[in-house]
Motif scaffolding. Structure first.
Motif, PDB file in Angstrom:
ATOM      1  N   GLU A 173       0.835  -1.183   0.000  1.00 31.81           N
ATOM      2  CA  GLU A 173       0.000   0.000   0.000  1.00 31.81           C
ATOM      3  C   GLU A 173       0.880   1.246   0.000  1.00 31.81           C
ATOM      4  O   GLU A 173       1.992   1.248   0.497  1.00 31.81           O
ATOM      5  CB  GLU A 173      -0.908   0.019   1.235  1.00 31.81           C
ATOM      6  N   GLN A 174       0.322   2.324  -0.579  1.00 28.86           N
ATOM      7  CA  GLN A 174       1.048   3.585  -0.594  1.00 28.86           C
ATOM      8  C   GLN A 174       1.188   4.127   0.822  1.00 28.86           C
ATOM      9  O   GLN A 174       0.393   3.843   1.702  1.00 28.86           O
ATOM     10  CB  GLN A 174       0.295   4.599  -1.472  1.00 28.86           C
ATOM     11  N   GLY A 175       2.204   4.977   1.014  1.00 26.70           N
ATOM     12  CA  GLY A 175       2.410   5.571   2.324  1.00 26.70           C
ATOM     13  C   GLY A 175       3.509   4.852   3.088  1.00 26.70           C
ATOM     14  O   GLY A 175       4.281   4.061   2.551  1.00 26.70           O
ATOM     15  N   ASP A 176       3.549   5.116   4.375  1.00 25.94           N
ATOM     16  CA  ASP A 176       4.604   4.570   5.221  1.00 25.94           C
ATOM     17  C   ASP A 176       4.325   3.128   5.599  1.00 25.94           C
ATOM     18  O   ASP A 176       3.191   2.659   5.592  1.00 25.94           O
ATOM     19  CB  ASP A 176       4.720   5.392   6.507  1.00 25.94           C
ATOM     20  N   GLY A 177       5.409   2.458   5.968  1.00 22.90           N
ATOM     21  CA  GLY A 177       5.293   1.212   6.695  1.00 22.90           C
ATOM     22  C   GLY A 177       5.540   1.505   8.167  1.00 22.90           C
ATOM     23  O   GLY A 177       5.378   2.625   8.634  1.00 22.90           O
ATOM     24  N   THR A 178       5.934   0.496   8.891  1.00 26.84           N
ATOM     25  CA  THR A 178       6.266   0.667  10.304  1.00 26.84           C
ATOM     26  C   THR A 178       7.690   0.192  10.542  1.00 26.84           C
ATOM     27  O   THR A 178       8.290  -0.494   9.696  1.00 26.84           O
ATOM     28  CB  THR A 178       5.304  -0.121  11.201  1.00 26.84           C
ATOM     29  N   LEU A 179       8.223   0.561  11.688  1.00 29.14           N
ATOM     30  CA  LEU A 179       9.559   0.107  12.049  1.00 29.14           C
ATOM     31  C   LEU A 179       9.606  -1.414  12.105  1.00 29.14           C
ATOM     32  O   LEU A 179      10.589  -2.033  11.685  1.00 29.14           O
ATOM     33  CB  LEU A 179       9.967   0.709  13.392  1.00 29.14           C
ATOM     34  N   ASP A 226       5.641   0.363  16.162  1.00 28.38           N
ATOM     35  CA  ASP A 226       4.646   0.906  15.238  1.00 28.38           C
ATOM     36  C   ASP A 226       5.028   2.294  14.722  1.00 28.38           C
ATOM     37  O   ASP A 226       4.216   2.984  14.108  1.00 28.38           O
ATOM     38  CB  ASP A 226       3.277   0.976  15.904  1.00 28.38           C
ATOM     39  N   PHE A 227       6.270   2.709  14.959  1.00 26.12           N
ATOM     40  CA  PHE A 227       6.724   4.023  14.496  1.00 26.12           C
ATOM     41  C   PHE A 227       6.658   4.079  12.974  1.00 26.12           C
ATOM     42  O   PHE A 227       7.164   3.190  12.287  1.00 26.12           O
ATOM     43  CB  PHE A 227       8.153   4.270  14.975  1.00 26.12           C
ATOM     44  N   GLU A 262       7.881  -3.571  10.351  1.00 25.93           N
ATOM     45  CA  GLU A 262       7.929  -4.111   8.991  1.00 25.93           C
ATOM     46  C   GLU A 262       9.301  -3.903   8.359  1.00 25.93           C
ATOM     47  O   GLU A 262       9.805  -4.778   7.638  1.00 25.93           O
ATOM     48  CB  GLU A 262       6.848  -3.439   8.142  1.00 25.93           C
ATOM     49  N   GLU A 263       9.911  -2.764   8.631  1.00 29.82           N
ATOM     50  CA  GLU A 263      11.234  -2.502   8.081  1.00 29.82           C
ATOM     51  C   GLU A 263      12.273  -3.456   8.663  1.00 29.82           C
ATOM     52  O   GLU A 263      13.159  -3.943   7.947  1.00 29.82           O
ATOM     53  CB  GLU A 263      11.632  -1.057   8.363  1.00 29.82           C
ATOM     54  N   LEU A 264      12.160  -3.756   9.953  1.00 29.96           N
ATOM     55  CA  LEU A 264      13.088  -4.697  10.576  1.00 29.96           C
ATOM     56  C   LEU A 264      12.903  -6.101  10.017  1.00 29.96           C
ATOM     57  O   LEU A 264      13.869  -6.864   9.877  1.00 29.96           O
ATOM     58  CB  LEU A 264      12.898  -4.688  12.091  1.00 29.96           C
ATOM     59  N   ALA A 265      11.660  -6.461   9.689  1.00 29.18           N
ATOM     60  CA  ALA A 265      11.421  -7.766   9.080  1.00 29.18           C
ATOM     61  C   ALA A 265      12.086  -7.862   7.708  1.00 29.18           C
ATOM     62  O   ALA A 265      12.660  -8.904   7.353  1.00 29.18           O
ATOM     63  CB  ALA A 265       9.912  -8.018   8.966  1.00 29.18           C
ATOM     64  N   LEU A 266      12.029  -6.770   6.926  1.00 23.14           N
ATOM     65  CA  LEU A 266      12.708  -6.760   5.636  1.00 23.14           C
ATOM     66  C   LEU A 266      14.223  -6.832   5.805  1.00 23.14           C
ATOM     67  O   LEU A 266      14.922  -7.498   5.023  1.00 23.14           O
ATOM     68  CB  LEU A 266      12.331  -5.497   4.854  1.00 23.14           C
ATOM     69  N   LEU A 267      14.724  -6.148   6.849  1.00 27.08           N
ATOM     70  CA  LEU A 267      16.155  -6.223   7.126  1.00 27.08           C
ATOM     71  C   LEU A 267      16.577  -7.659   7.439  1.00 27.08           C
ATOM     72  O   LEU A 267      17.650  -8.110   7.008  1.00 27.08           O
ATOM     73  CB  LEU A 267      16.518  -5.303   8.293  1.00 27.08           C
ATOM     74  N   ASP A 268      15.762  -8.364   8.213  1.00 24.80           N
ATOM     75  CA  ASP A 268      16.087  -9.753   8.536  1.00 24.80           C
ATOM     76  C   ASP A 268      16.171 -10.599   7.268  1.00 24.80           C
ATOM     77  O   ASP A 268      17.059 -11.462   7.143  1.00 24.80           O
ATOM     78  CB  ASP A 268      15.039 -10.330   9.489  1.00 24.80           C
ATOM     79  N   ARG A 269      15.256 -10.376   6.332  1.00 29.06           N
ATOM     80  CA  ARG A 269      15.288 -11.144   5.078  1.00 29.06           C
ATOM     81  C   ARG A 269      16.535 -10.802   4.264  1.00 29.06           C
ATOM     82  O   ARG A 269      17.176 -11.688   3.681  1.00 29.06           O
ATOM     83  CB  ARG A 269      14.018 -10.869   4.269  1.00 29.06           C
ATOM     84  N   ARG A 306       9.207   3.015   3.549  1.00 28.77           N
ATOM     85  CA  ARG A 306       9.634   1.657   3.207  1.00 28.77           C
ATOM     86  C   ARG A 306      11.044   1.664   2.608  1.00 28.77           C
ATOM     87  O   ARG A 306      11.404   2.544   1.836  1.00 28.77           O
ATOM     88  CB  ARG A 306       8.643   1.031   2.226  1.00 28.77           C
ATOM     89  N   LEU A 307      11.816   0.637   2.961  1.00 27.24           N
ATOM     90  CA  LEU A 307      13.194   0.480   2.501  1.00 27.24           C
ATOM     91  C   LEU A 307      14.043   1.694   2.840  1.00 27.24           C
ATOM     92  O   LEU A 307      14.873   2.129   2.037  1.00 27.24           O
ATOM     93  CB  LEU A 307      13.226   0.208   0.992  1.00 27.24           C
ATOM     94  N   LEU A 308      13.849   2.233   4.026  1.00 25.30           N
ATOM     95  CA  LEU A 308      14.695   3.342   4.468  1.00 25.30           C
ATOM     96  C   LEU A 308      15.997   2.832   5.073  1.00 25.30           C
ATOM     97  O   LEU A 308      17.075   3.387   4.829  1.00 25.30           O
ATOM     98  CB  LEU A 308      13.952   4.198   5.491  1.00 25.30           C
ATOM     99  N   LEU A 309      15.922   1.760   5.871  1.00 27.36           N
ATOM    100  CA  LEU A 309      17.108   1.239   6.541  1.00 27.36           C
ATOM    101  C   LEU A 309      17.888   0.253   5.686  1.00 27.36           C
ATOM    102  O   LEU A 309      19.090   0.072   5.897  1.00 27.36           O
ATOM    103  CB  LEU A 309      16.703   0.567   7.858  1.00 27.36           C
TER     104      LEU A 309
END
Length: 356
Positions: free
Chosen positions: A208-214, A248-249, A216-223, A253-256
């Motif tokens: 979805e458009q807009g922000d994700g959450t911290l 929930d901050f 969700e970003e950490l989950a992508l980092l783990d992958r 997406r894909l900032l880190l």
């Protein structure tokens, strides 16, 4: 120059926030300048009492206009096209007319003799002046609003271009890792494909458009780190300390991920023995701080032109405003990238999310 707040950029004809102090200040300064010009044009420079009363009258008039337009702003915003500005301009004249009639009456009742001429002439002249100044001020508000809209559109395009520039970088490297794993460990290759699919979804904007959450970003980092772990093995060690951060901050997406990729590529990959990449986070009273640190090799790794870090800087500035800080540089034999992201209230959070 400080521009008044015009609301979110999605409004087709955004009105200024008449309830804000910048708008009131603009009206007060414009009114004071108009009263000064009229006083100077009259040539009677000794009548400071009349000038003082004139400034007081203009200030009271500006306050009355701001209050009325502030109360009616929700109704004005419902009008299509340029009608909100026309309606605001038309509302100014009866306000000035009524205020001028009351002021002339008070001047006569108190026998102050500060107003020369009859009531009709006084009211007429004030309404004409208000019509001219009101049109000029509203035109300024409109031009400033359009400038802000164009600036936001340009910034959004720049952010999207920077995002597109960093996507192939880690995706192609990951695909090479999968190709190498298929004949050696099919199970790990399948798991890596699943991780890669999630990264593709995030990178290609299928969420979805807009922000994700911290979280969700950490989950992508783990992958992402799971893929790199297969490529680098024991050379890559990750240290996490994020217990104090609100999961929930809101986070773009894909900032880190590009920061972590830089840490692995430039800090771990050049070292034969590898090293530790640390991901730390702390919460302050009005912000969260996230740090990604990696060892500093003796000789810098080849490649890389700062697109990842440049993208992060621009996205953070666009999303969180001037209170956000991104710092990067050597610290105690390690290269540290630090993000200080302000905690936004709900109103700011919703407004900035609309800009994505």
């Amino acid at each position: 120059m400080h521009l008044p707040d015009f609301g979110t950029v999605d409004e087709p004809s955004p009105l200024p926030d008449f309830c804000s102090l910048p708008v009131l200040f603009t009206l007060l300064v414009t009114g004071a300048l108009a009263a000064t010009v009229v006083w100077l044009a009259a040539g009677d420079h000794r009548d400071f009492s009349g000038y003082s009363v004139g400034i007081l009258f203009v200030s009271w008039l500006a306050l009355a206009i701001v209050v009325v337009l502030c109360l009616l702003r929700p109704w004005l915003r419902c009008l299509p096209g340029h009608l909100p500005y026309l309606a605001a301009w038309l509302l100014v004249m009866p306000i000035v007319g009524v205020a001028s009639w009351v002021a002339h009456g008070l001047d006569g009742a108190l026998h102050m003799n500060l107003v020369s001429g009859g009531t009709v002439a006084f009211v007429r002249d004030n309404v004409l002046i208000a019509a001219l100044l009101g049109a000029a001020i509203l035109r300024y508000f409109y031009v400033a609003a359009q400038w802000r809209l164009r600036l936001a559109a340009v910034t959004r395009a720049q952010v999207e271009a920077l995002q597109a520039r960093i996507r192939p970088h880690f995706l192609f490297n990951s695909m090479n890792t999968v190709a190498a794993l298929i004949p050696l460990d099919p199970v790990a290759a399948e798991r890596t494909v699943e991780d890669l699919a999630e990264l593709f979804r995030a990178a290609l904007g299928q969420h979805e458009q807009g922000d994700g959450t911290l979280d969700e970003e950490l989950a992508l980092l783990d992958r992402y780190l799971a893929i790199e772990q297969l490529r680098l093995g024991e050379r890559l060690r990750v240290e996490r300390l994020l217990d104090d951060l609100p999961r929930d901050f809101p986070l773009p997406r894909l900032l880190l991920q590009p920061l972590m990729e830089n840490a692995v590529r430039h800090g771990i990959q050049p070292l034969r023995e590898g090293g530790v990449v640390s991901l730390r986070g702390t919460r302050e009273s009005d912000a969260i701080v996230i740090e990604i640190a990696n060892p500093l090799p003796a000789s810098p790794a080849r490649g890389g032109n700062g697109h990842g870090l440049d993208s992060v800087r621009r996205r953070v500035a666009f999303r969180y405003g001037p209170r956000a800080i991104v710092q990067a540089g050597p610290r105690n034999e390690r290269y540290v990238v630090s993000l200080r992201l302000p905690l936004l209230d709900k109103g700011d959070r919703d407004a900035r999310t609309d800009r994505r």
